[in-house]
Structures are given as C-alpha cells and as structure tokens.
Scaffold this active site. Structure first.
Site, PDB file in Angstrom:
ATOM      1  N   ASP A 194       7.083  -4.685  -0.444  1.00 55.12           N
ATOM      2  CA  ASP A 194       6.419  -3.399  -0.635  1.00 55.12           C
ATOM      3  C   ASP A 194       5.233  -3.278   0.321  1.00 55.12           C
ATOM      4  O   ASP A 194       4.570  -4.268   0.623  1.00 55.12           O
ATOM      5  CB  ASP A 194       5.868  -3.271  -2.065  1.00 55.12           C
ATOM      6  CG  ASP A 194       6.957  -2.956  -3.074  1.00 55.12           C
ATOM      7  OD1 ASP A 194       8.112  -2.783  -2.648  1.00 55.12           O
ATOM      8  OD2 ASP A 194       6.639  -2.903  -4.272  1.00 55.12           O
ATOM      9  N   ASP A 198      -4.502  -2.814  -3.288  1.00 53.64           N
ATOM     10  CA  ASP A 198      -3.637  -3.824  -3.919  1.00 53.64           C
ATOM     11  C   ASP A 198      -4.291  -5.197  -3.830  1.00 53.64           C
ATOM     12  O   ASP A 198      -4.304  -5.966  -4.795  1.00 53.64           O
ATOM     13  CB  ASP A 198      -2.288  -3.927  -3.179  1.00 53.64           C
ATOM     14  CG  ASP A 198      -1.324  -2.800  -3.501  1.00 53.64           C
ATOM     15  OD1 ASP A 198      -1.176  -2.470  -4.685  1.00 53.64           O
ATOM     16  OD2 ASP A 198      -0.704  -2.273  -2.557  1.00 53.64           O
ATOM     17  N   GLU A 216       2.387  -9.979  -8.484  1.00 54.41           N
ATOM     18  CA  GLU A 216       3.204  -9.285  -7.492  1.00 54.41           C
ATOM     19  C   GLU A 216       2.699  -9.561  -6.087  1.00 54.41           C
ATOM     20  O   GLU A 216       3.468  -9.577  -5.132  1.00 54.41           O
ATOM     21  CB  GLU A 216       3.187  -7.763  -7.753  1.00 54.41           C
ATOM     22  CG  GLU A 216       3.911  -7.006  -6.658  1.00 54.41           C
ATOM     23  CD  GLU A 216       4.094  -5.523  -6.895  1.00 54.41           C
ATOM     24  OE1 GLU A 216       3.800  -5.040  -7.993  1.00 54.41           O
ATOM     25  OE2 GLU A 216       4.535  -4.846  -5.956  1.00 54.41           O
ATOM     26  N   GLU A 217       1.394  -9.754  -5.949  1.00 53.90           N
ATOM     27  CA  GLU A 217       0.804  -9.882  -4.612  1.00 53.90           C
ATOM     28  C   GLU A 217       0.743 -11.316  -4.105  1.00 53.90           C
ATOM     29  O   GLU A 217       0.172 -11.576  -3.055  1.00 53.90           O
ATOM     30  CB  GLU A 217      -0.597  -9.258  -4.602  1.00 53.90           C
ATOM     31  CG  GLU A 217      -0.650  -7.808  -5.080  1.00 53.90           C
ATOM     32  CD  GLU A 217       0.260  -6.865  -4.275  1.00 53.90           C
ATOM     33  OE1 GLU A 217       0.573  -7.165  -3.110  1.00 53.90           O
ATOM     34  OE2 GLU A 217       0.683  -5.843  -4.840  1.00 53.90           O
ATOM     35  N   ASP A 226       0.951  -7.315 -12.418  1.00 58.53           N
ATOM     36  CA  ASP A 226       1.103  -6.389 -11.289  1.00 58.53           C
ATOM     37  C   ASP A 226      -0.279  -5.759 -11.127  1.00 58.53           C
ATOM     38  O   ASP A 226      -0.660  -4.881 -11.902  1.00 58.53           O
ATOM     39  CB  ASP A 226       2.169  -5.333 -11.606  1.00 58.53           C
ATOM     40  CG  ASP A 226       2.327  -4.324 -10.473  1.00 58.53           C
ATOM     41  OD1 ASP A 226       1.522  -4.354  -9.530  1.00 58.53           O
ATOM     42  OD2 ASP A 226       3.254  -3.500 -10.548  1.00 58.53           O
ATOM     43  N   LEU A 240      -1.847  -3.695  -9.062  1.00 58.36           N
ATOM     44  CA  LEU A 240      -2.026  -2.245  -8.851  1.00 58.36           C
ATOM     45  C   LEU A 240      -0.656  -1.597  -8.756  1.00 58.36           C
ATOM     46  O   LEU A 240      -0.087  -1.471  -7.671  1.00 58.36           O
ATOM     47  CB  LEU A 240      -2.859  -1.973  -7.605  1.00 58.36           C
ATOM     48  CG  LEU A 240      -3.487  -0.582  -7.624  1.00 58.36           C
ATOM     49  CD1 LEU A 240      -4.513  -0.458  -8.742  1.00 58.36           C
ATOM     50  CD2 LEU A 240      -4.138  -0.258  -6.299  1.00 58.36           C
ATOM     51  N   ASP A 241      -0.161  -1.200  -9.914  1.00 62.50           N
ATOM     52  CA  ASP A 241       1.163  -0.577  -9.968  1.00 62.50           C
ATOM     53  C   ASP A 241       1.086   0.884  -9.536  1.00 62.50           C
ATOM     54  O   ASP A 241       0.121   1.592  -9.859  1.00 62.50           O
ATOM     55  CB  ASP A 241       1.691  -0.654 -11.408  1.00 62.50           C
ATOM     56  CG  ASP A 241       2.970   0.139 -11.558  1.00 62.50           C
ATOM     57  OD1 ASP A 241       3.982  -0.291 -11.005  1.00 62.50           O
ATOM     58  OD2 ASP A 241       2.926   1.215 -12.179  1.00 62.50           O
ATOM     59  N   GLU A 250       6.558  -6.497 -14.534  1.00 65.87           N
ATOM     60  CA  GLU A 250       6.665  -5.055 -14.768  1.00 65.87           C
ATOM     61  C   GLU A 250       7.518  -4.791 -16.010  1.00 65.87           C
ATOM     62  O   GLU A 250       7.044  -4.286 -17.018  1.00 65.87           O
ATOM     63  CB  GLU A 250       7.249  -4.341 -13.535  1.00 65.87           C
ATOM     64  CG  GLU A 250       6.319  -4.409 -12.333  1.00 65.87           C
ATOM     65  CD  GLU A 250       6.827  -3.666 -11.100  1.00 65.87           C
ATOM     66  OE1 GLU A 250       6.031  -2.958 -10.455  1.00 65.87           O
ATOM     67  OE2 GLU A 250       8.012  -3.816 -10.738  1.00 65.87           O
TER      68      GLU A 250
HETATM   69  O1  F6P Z   1       5.904  -0.816  -8.714  1.00 65.80           O
HETATM   70  C1  F6P Z   1       6.939  -0.093  -8.235  1.00 65.80           C
HETATM   71  C2  F6P Z   1       6.784   1.405  -8.413  1.00 65.80           C
HETATM   72  O2  F6P Z   1       5.724   1.924  -7.637  1.00 65.80           O
HETATM   73  C3  F6P Z   1       6.642   1.891  -9.863  1.00 65.80           C
HETATM   74  O3  F6P Z   1       5.319   2.079 -10.259  1.00 65.80           O
HETATM   75  C4  F6P Z   1       7.424   3.195  -9.849  1.00 65.80           C
HETATM   76  O4  F6P Z   1       8.034   3.438 -11.093  1.00 65.80           O
HETATM   77  C5  F6P Z   1       8.463   2.984  -8.759  1.00 65.80           C
HETATM   78  O5  F6P Z   1       8.012   1.919  -7.948  1.00 65.80           O
HETATM   79  C6  F6P Z   1       8.669   4.203  -7.921  1.00 65.80           C
HETATM   80  O6  F6P Z   1       9.749   3.986  -7.107  1.00 65.80           O
HETATM   81  P1  F6P Z   1      10.300   5.098  -6.087  1.00 65.80           P
HETATM   82  O7  F6P Z   1       9.274   5.186  -4.995  1.00 65.80           O
HETATM   83  O8  F6P Z   1      11.600   4.523  -5.627  1.00 65.80           O
HETATM   84  O9  F6P Z   1      10.456   6.384  -6.845  1.00 65.80           O
HETATM   85 MN    MN Z   2       4.432  -2.018  -9.747  1.00 70.06          MN
END
Ligand code: F6P
Ligand code: MN
Length: 355
Positions: A72, A78, A101-102, A120, A122-123, A283
């Site tokens: 990512d 993050d 995650e990082e 995670d 910073l989600d 997650e």
């Molecule tokens: O952590 C991954 C994430 O950012 C989630 O928070 C979110 O639900 C998903 O990815 C969004 O994915 P996309 O960009 O494919 O819609």
């Molecule tokens: Mn996330």
C-alpha cells in the site's frame, strides 16, 4: 440504560481511565489488558491531534519509500501513527509483542509482557487529504508461552480486547473487552469520555457498502447479492436498498455499528485480490470481534472470521460483516447448493425467500 459491560446510566461521561479502573477491579487477571488499552488510548489521542491539524502538520503526503510491507502507498501520517503506537506500547510494561500493518515483522517489546497487540495504525489513509474519517484499529491477545507465533497466529475468537479509534467530525474510541461494545468520545481536553451509547447493530438493514467499481471482477455470489439489492422494489427482494462506501474500513464500521448495514470487501478476479484486500490479523479479526459483540456477524463468505487462523502477518481475507440477516443471506449465496436454491425462480424471483 445499562450497557452490556454492566455500567449504570450515571457512568455516561465517565473517563476511560476510570472505566478501565473499575473493569480491572471487577475480576482478577485484568491489569495487563487495562494497561494496554490505556496505552493505546494515549497513542490514538496523539494521532487524533495530528490528524486534526490536517495539512498544517505537514504529514499528508507520501512517505519516503512510499509503500508498506503489503504494497500500500504509505503516507507520512501512516509512519507517524505507527511511531505513536509503538512508543506508547514500548512504555507499557504489559506488552510483549507488537504486530503492525506498517512493519515487515512482528516486534518483541518486553520479555514477560502479558499481552500481544496487532495494529493498523492509520486505516483508510488514502482518505486523509480528503478530510474524511480515518482511524486506528487494534487487537489484543494474551501473550503465548510459544512466543510471537503462538501469540498472533491463532483464531480471532481468542482476542481479549479489540477496538478502533475513529478520527472524524468527532473522534472516538470504540472498544470491546469481550462483553459488549462501548464508545468513548475524545473531548477537547484530550480525554476519552464514555458516550451514552451502547452499540448494537440492528438485525435487518437496507444499506450495503461495497466498492462497486470492481463489479466486473466479482464472483457470482457477490454479483447476485448486489444485483438483487440494485433491483430494489422491482427485484426478488421487493424492497429498495441504499449504498454507502467510504473507502475507510473504520468509517464504514462506525456507520454500521451506529445504524446497521452490511459491508463487503470480497475476493475478486484482479491479480492479488484472490483473498480480497483487507488483512485478517489487524483489520478483519478486530472488526469481527466488535461486530459480534454488537450483535452482528462477520464472515469471509464461508467461514466465520473469528474462526480463521492467519498464516502470515499480512495475510488477507475476504470480509463481509454487519447486520446478521444480510450476512446470513450472503453466506447462503456462497454455499453452492443454497446459492442454486435462492436463485431459482421459485425461491428467488417469486420472492418467497426474502430477508
Ligand atoms: O486498509 C485498507 C482500506 O483503506 C480500508 O480502510 C478500506 O475499506 C479499503 O482499503 C478501501 O479499498 P478500495 O480503495 O479498494 O475501495
Ligand atoms: Mn487499513
């Protein structure tokens, strides 16, 4: 109304520290978890302060190197969020192991610590420049005598606590200690105070969340479920649905905990998405624990998320969660025999089997 954690109405507004102190005194063996949650709360209050500064913090752009262990795009925020959590957990005597995650690998923090924490930091960070809700997700296990592997590579049902901080129009910590879900709102002085809201997901819903731009890559069970939602009152379900997608797991979870709905991030046909996008350990598992504690369900389509055992730190899983009637219906779509049954003219199109 008393919450599932047994708090009386006068406890509304109670500071998180006082709530944790009462919880730890109510039974033996709770000190380490209470200290761990307090440390995570401190870290998230720091992150909330940074997020609130927006571009003034100078941290919204991409970080040097710009990709995390799972590929990512990594933002400066993050990295700062990961640092804030790691600093708080290092200072906490209760924490033996840290998975993030990082980070490429699980970190050993303190020999003899009683807890293992997966985070995670910073989600939803792809949303930070858009000023929409983002968050921090955490999962707490008892540290295992078998070390880091035994501590994290186990079913999510063995979590002792889980939660998230949401940084949005208001910031809040949403927490389960295994007996219901409570929400603590961050006040302007930086203290989390229990809001008068015991979180419970309505059984039934007309709202679904999915990234519909991936429609052409979905497999049949997901396509069929969403096709039926889109067909609305004229379709087999004979009612209209509404769609919401924040592209922030924490934001979508918060909405579902607040008013119901169903969330899907399925596996799809894109290379690299054979197991969806979201990571099981930090997650899906904590979100599933919260959702079940609030009366909902969480599955990968076939298997309950809390029964799954990660085989790697960043392992992905398809994720479906929310109001239990819709999650059950999606599971039925995935089970071959019942999929054939509910798509049949008799049960599907004539609407004799609706939820
Ligand atoms: O952590 C991954 C994430 O950012 C989630 O928070 C979110 O639900 C998903 O990815 C969004 O994915 P996309 O960009 O494919 O819609
Ligand atoms: Mn996330």
């Amino acid at each position: 109304m008393a919450g599932a954690t047994g708090l009386l109405p006068e406890a509304a507004g109670e500071e998180l520290d006082a709530y944790l102190a009462r919880w730890r005194q109510a039974a033996a063996g709770r000190d380490a978890v209470a200290e761990t949650i307090a440390a995570l709360a401190r870290a998230t209050a720091e992150i909330a302060a940074l997020v609130r500064l927006g571009p003034l913090a100078g941290a919204l752009g991409a970080a040097a190197g710009a990709a995390n262990a799972d590929g990512d795009i990594q933002k400066k925020l993050d990295v700062l969020a990961n640092d804030a959590v790691l600093k708080a957990l290092r200072a906490c005597e209760a924490v033996a192991y840290f998975a993030s995650e990082e980070e490429e690998e699980i970190q050993s923090l303190r020999a003899g610590g009683a807890c293992a924490v997966a985070v995670d930091p910073l989600d939803g960070s792809s949303n930070i420049d858009a000023n929409t809700s983002i968050g921090t997700i955490f999962s707490v296990y008892p540290a295992s005598p078998d070390g880091a592997t035994g501590s994290f590579f186990r079913p999510g049902s063995e979590q002792v606590a889980a939660g998230y901080a949401i940084y949005g129009p208001f910031s809040a910590l949403v927490l389960t200690l295994g007996a219901g879900v409570d929400m603590f709102v961050l006040d302007p002085s930086g203290l989390y105070r229990r809001a008068d809201a015991h979180m419970s997901i309505p059984r039934s819903t007309r709202e679904y969340a999915i990234n519909a731009s991936n429609y052409r890559y979905w497999l049949e069970p997901v396509r069929d479920f969403i096709d039926d939602c889109i067909a609305g009152a004229e379709g087999p379900r004979a009612k209209d649905f509404n769609m919401r997608w924040l592209a922030s797991l924490v934001g979508d979870t918060h909405r579902i905990l607040s008013r119901g709905g169903v969330f899907l991030y399925p596996a799809d046909k894109r290379p690299g998405y054979e197991r969806g996008r979201l990571r099981l350990m930090y997650e899906a598992a904590p979100i599933a624990f919260l959702v079940e504690q609030a009366g909902g369900d969480a599955t990968d389509g076939l298997t309950r998320i809390l029964d799954k055992v990660p085989g790697a730190l960043h392992e992905r899983t398809p994720l479906v969660f929310g109001s239990s009637d819709k999650v059950a219906r999606i599971v039925e779509h995935h089970a071959d025999s019942s999929h054939a049954r509910i798509r049949s003219p008799l049960f599907g199109k004539r609407g004799l089997f609706r939820a």
